[in-house]
Motif scaffolding. Structure first.
Motif, PDB file in Angstrom:
ATOM      1  N   THR A   1       0.797  -1.070   0.087  1.00 42.00           N
ATOM      2  CA  THR A   1       0.133  -0.074   0.060  1.00 42.00           C
ATOM      3  C   THR A   1       0.767   1.324  -0.033  1.00 42.00           C
ATOM      4  N   ALA A   2       0.517   2.208  -0.690  1.00 45.67           N
ATOM      5  CA  ALA A   2       0.969   3.820  -0.792  1.00 45.67           C
ATOM      6  C   ALA A   2      -0.062   4.344  -0.269  1.00 45.67           C
ATOM      7  N   PHE A   3       0.341   5.214   1.090  1.00 48.44           N
ATOM      8  CA  PHE A   3      -0.679   6.071   1.632  1.00 48.44           C
ATOM      9  C   PHE A   3      -0.283   7.597   1.257  1.00 48.44           C
ATOM     10  N   ILE A   4      -0.905   8.444   0.659  1.00 51.60           N
ATOM     11  CA  ILE A   4      -0.405   9.848   0.551  1.00 51.60           C
ATOM     12  C   ILE A   4      -0.702  10.650   1.477  1.00 51.60           C
ATOM     13  N   GLU A   5       0.051  11.396   2.247  1.00 53.30           N
ATOM     14  CA  GLU A   5      -0.005  12.250   3.200  1.00 53.30           C
ATOM     15  C   GLU A   5       0.106  13.853   2.663  1.00 53.30           C
ATOM     16  N   ARG A   6      -0.771  14.330   2.939  1.00 58.87           N
ATOM     17  CA  ARG A   6      -0.768  16.001   2.427  1.00 58.87           C
ATOM     18  C   ARG A   6      -0.232  16.859   3.371  1.00 58.87           C
ATOM     19  N   LYS A   7       0.823  17.596   3.449  1.00 62.45           N
ATOM     20  CA  LYS A   7       1.453  18.489   4.159  1.00 62.45           C
ATOM     21  C   LYS A   7       1.194  19.853   3.832  1.00 62.45           C
TER      22      LYS A   7
ATOM     23  N   VAL B   1       3.895  13.318   0.904  1.00 67.36           N
ATOM     24  CA  VAL B   1       4.634  12.485   1.200  1.00 67.36           C
ATOM     25  C   VAL B   1       3.895  10.900   0.696  1.00 67.36           C
ATOM     26  N   GLY B   2       4.705  10.099   0.162  1.00 69.12           N
ATOM     27  CA  GLY B   2       4.021   8.807   0.008  1.00 69.12           C
ATOM     28  C   GLY B   2       4.787   7.871   0.962  1.00 69.12           C
ATOM     29  N   HIS B   3       3.639   7.221   1.917  1.00 69.01           N
ATOM     30  CA  HIS B   3       4.175   6.241   2.869  1.00 69.01           C
ATOM     31  C   HIS B   3       3.960   4.887   2.336  1.00 69.01           C
ATOM     32  N   ILE B   4       5.091   4.001   2.288  1.00 68.66           N
ATOM     33  CA  ILE B   4       4.781   2.633   1.753  1.00 68.66           C
ATOM     34  C   ILE B   4       4.600   1.784   2.982  1.00 68.66           C
ATOM     35  N   GLU B   5       3.597   1.053   2.985  1.00 69.79           N
ATOM     36  CA  GLU B   5       3.072   0.339   4.106  1.00 69.79           C
ATOM     37  C   GLU B   5       2.414  -1.270   3.539  1.00 69.79           C
TER      38      GLU B   5
ATOM     39  N   CYS C   1       4.538  13.414  -4.739  1.00 63.44           N
ATOM     40  CA  CYS C   1       5.214  13.322  -3.607  1.00 63.44           C
ATOM     41  C   CYS C   1       6.591  13.547  -3.698  1.00 63.44           C
ATOM     42  N   TYR C   2       7.411  14.278  -2.670  1.00 62.57           N
ATOM     43  CA  TYR C   2       8.574  14.852  -2.904  1.00 62.57           C
ATOM     44  C   TYR C   2       9.692  13.699  -2.326  1.00 62.57           C
TER      45      TYR C   2
END
Ligand code: ACO
Length: 175
Positions: free
Chosen positions: A96-102, A110-114, A144-145
């Protein structure tokens, strides 16, 4: 007797198939398919593969489908993918990739790989690497940066082979 795979008429997907890297798709053997999670994937052993990684606590199909729809109701956020063995119609790898908006970095993301896991019988065939490449592609195509993840020491060489570098430390507080 071999089973002939026929593409399901219309799979109810978590997000559009177009967001899956064509390059990664092309690198898989022809008996495997990489695609977004579908609302019917409970039956294809999604939780069995995840149980390779951690405790699952299966609450049944209805609860699983409710979670699927809750994720899809948050668009551009949850990108769960699977690799399917077409002959058996069973899932063999997940992530899973979870996209966090900042608010930082010019309202960056930021993309969180889970929750990356490969069925034990399929490990060592580059499926884990394909999952990471596909999730990184999704993260980068969402603007995502960076893409980040947590892992144990034993998996560090795997992620290094996928192009990731070690950075800082993880902290955790369990409830
Ligand atoms: N140590 C050293 N090298 C490794 C390791 C390891 N533990 N695992 C894989 N590699 C290497 C492979 O040898 C291969 O190298 P090569 O390109 O030189 O041939 C390369 O990394 C790619 O390996 P894959 O074949 O893609 O690995 P695999 O398909 O087995 O997937 C994974 C790796 C996901 C860690 C799998 O073994 C697994 O499911 N393990 C149990 C669950 C788990 O730990 N998941 C990761 C949790 S972290 C997270 O979710 C963010």
């Amino acid at each position: 007797m071999s089973t002939t795979y026929s593409e399901p008429a219309s799979l109810d997907l978590l997000f559009p198939q177009e967001l899956i890297s064509p390059e990664v798709s092309a690198q898989l053997p022809s008996d495997l398919q990489i695609r977004p999670l579908a609302s019917t994937d409970y039956k294809r052993g999604h939780l069995d593969v995840l149980s390779v990684l951690s405790v699952v606590n299966d609450l049944g199909e209805v609860a699983w489908v409710n979670q699927f729809h809750a994720m899809r109701a948050a668009p551009h956020t949850y990108y769960s993918i699977v690799i399917l063995d077409k002959a058996s119609d069973k899932i063999v790898a997940v992530g899973t990739a979870f996209i966090e908006r900042k608010f930082l970095r010019g309202l960056g993301s930021v993309g969180h790989i889970e929750d990356v896991a490969v069925d034990k019988s399929q490990q060592g065939k580059k499926l884990g690497m394909r999952i990471i490449q596909a999730l990184t592609y999704i993260s980068e195509n969402n603007g995502c940066y960076k893409s980040i993840l947590n892992c144990n020491d034993a998996n560090i060489p795997f992620y290094q082979k996928c192009g990731y570098v070690q950075k800082e430390n993880e902290m955790a507080k369990y409830a």
